[in-house]
Write a protein that holds these residues in place. Sequence first.
Motif, mmCIF file in Angstrom:
data_model
loop_
_atom_site.group_PDB
_atom_site.id
_atom_site.type_symbol
_atom_site.label_atom_id
_atom_site.label_comp_id
_atom_site.label_asym_id
_atom_site.label_seq_id
_atom_site.Cartn_x
_atom_site.Cartn_y
_atom_site.Cartn_z
ATOM 1 N N ALA A 241 0.841 -1.195 0.000
ATOM 2 C CA ALA A 241 0.000 0.000 0.000
ATOM 3 C C ALA A 241 0.877 1.246 0.000
ATOM 4 C CB ALA A 241 -0.916 0.000 1.216
ATOM 5 N N ARG A 242 0.492 2.241 -0.783
ATOM 6 C CA ARG A 242 1.277 3.456 -0.917
ATOM 7 C C ARG A 242 1.036 4.396 0.258
ATOM 8 N NH1 ARG A 242 -0.585 6.258 -5.725
ATOM 9 N NH2 ARG A 242 1.217 7.634 -5.451
ATOM 10 N N LEU A 243 2.127 5.000 0.728
ATOM 11 C CA LEU A 243 2.098 5.950 1.835
ATOM 12 C C LEU A 243 2.877 7.205 1.450
ATOM 13 C CD1 LEU A 243 3.075 3.465 4.643
ATOM 14 C CD2 LEU A 243 0.968 4.774 4.713
ATOM 15 N N ARG A 244 2.406 8.331 1.926
ATOM 16 C CA ARG A 244 3.191 9.560 1.873
ATOM 17 C C ARG A 244 3.669 9.832 3.290
ATOM 18 N NH1 ARG A 244 -0.057 13.533 -1.074
ATOM 19 N NH2 ARG A 244 0.903 12.522 -2.876
ATOM 20 N N VAL A 245 4.968 10.082 3.454
ATOM 21 C CA VAL A 245 5.579 10.187 4.774
ATOM 22 C C VAL A 245 6.326 11.504 4.903
ATOM 23 C CG1 VAL A 245 7.204 9.135 6.397
ATOM 24 C CG2 VAL A 245 5.826 7.675 4.915
ATOM 25 N N LEU A 246 6.176 12.151 6.050
ATOM 26 C CA LEU A 246 6.976 13.325 6.394
ATOM 27 C C LEU A 246 8.014 12.912 7.421
ATOM 28 C CD1 LEU A 246 7.620 16.398 6.555
ATOM 29 C CD2 LEU A 246 5.914 16.504 8.400
ATOM 30 N N ARG A 247 9.281 13.231 7.133
ATOM 31 C CA ARG A 247 10.365 12.989 8.078
ATOM 32 C C ARG A 247 10.995 14.319 8.474
ATOM 33 N NH1 ARG A 247 10.506 8.783 4.607
ATOM 34 N NH2 ARG A 247 10.565 6.683 5.494
ATOM 35 N N VAL A 248 11.211 14.475 9.754
ATOM 36 C CA VAL A 248 11.874 15.665 10.284
ATOM 37 C C VAL A 248 12.905 15.194 11.295
ATOM 38 C CG1 VAL A 248 11.616 17.867 11.468
ATOM 39 C CG2 VAL A 248 9.761 17.030 10.016
ATOM 40 N N GLY A 249 14.127 15.664 11.149
ATOM 41 C CA GLY A 249 15.176 15.266 12.080
ATOM 42 C C GLY A 249 15.437 13.773 12.078
#
Length: 257
Positions: A39-47
């Motif tokens: 399944a496709r995911l959009r992910v935000l990564r910070v630090g």
Amino acid sequence: MAHGMADRIREGLSGLPHHVHGLYAGTGWVSETTDETGARLRVLRVGGAEQSATYLDERRFDLPFEYLSLFDLALRDVPEAPHVAMIGGGCFSWPKHALVRWPGIRLTVVEPESALVELARSEFFLDEAERRFATHPIDVRTMTGQDFLASCDDTFDALLVDAFVGSQADEGLFAPQHVKDMRACLGDKSILAANVVSALSGRRAQALDDVAHALGDVFEHVCALPMNMTRPRAVDNVVVFASRMPLAIPGSLPLER
């Protein structure tokens, strides 16, 4: 903030990462990945940490991180249209889910980073949620959790805390005065639930110990529900619950005050 998500998703299978500027925790990266089912995911990564995510299909209002479902336990015995505040909105994964799970919910979300709120609208489907549930919109407060608590003049059925600056928890929220403010905005039967990234025992359990001690000084009942019960010395998400009334959270561990 989800710990260990890299073990459960595969990187870079679709979409190119791009920068997100204007975050006081540093530069963020948004990219598309897949989970173990494809399944496709959009992910935000910070630090270096997974800050938020969303599915890209019909499940875009579903919870992408398993630990977020533990917050639901704080609302087990609340009215059908609960009054809930969440400190640390990120890209609004749990708030989107809550709008579907509890029709009519009165939801206040405190997120100090206006850039994150706009990112949630433009790339994490918050704008769709706001249109779909326009009759009971999310009350978005772009302010610090500390300022929200200090000025709170309402009583909530549940208060949820998932506040991180990049990969680091906002430990200042659990200073004695702020914990007293948390209690002041909760009713006698209300529940506080806070996400802590910590081990359950050993030298890497300090974060859990600190939060448990801070809450135990103010609330009569405190317990913890870890994501990983079988590896107590491994660092993972642990949701800590606190209330004036006895807690009946399935699978939870009582914490000493």
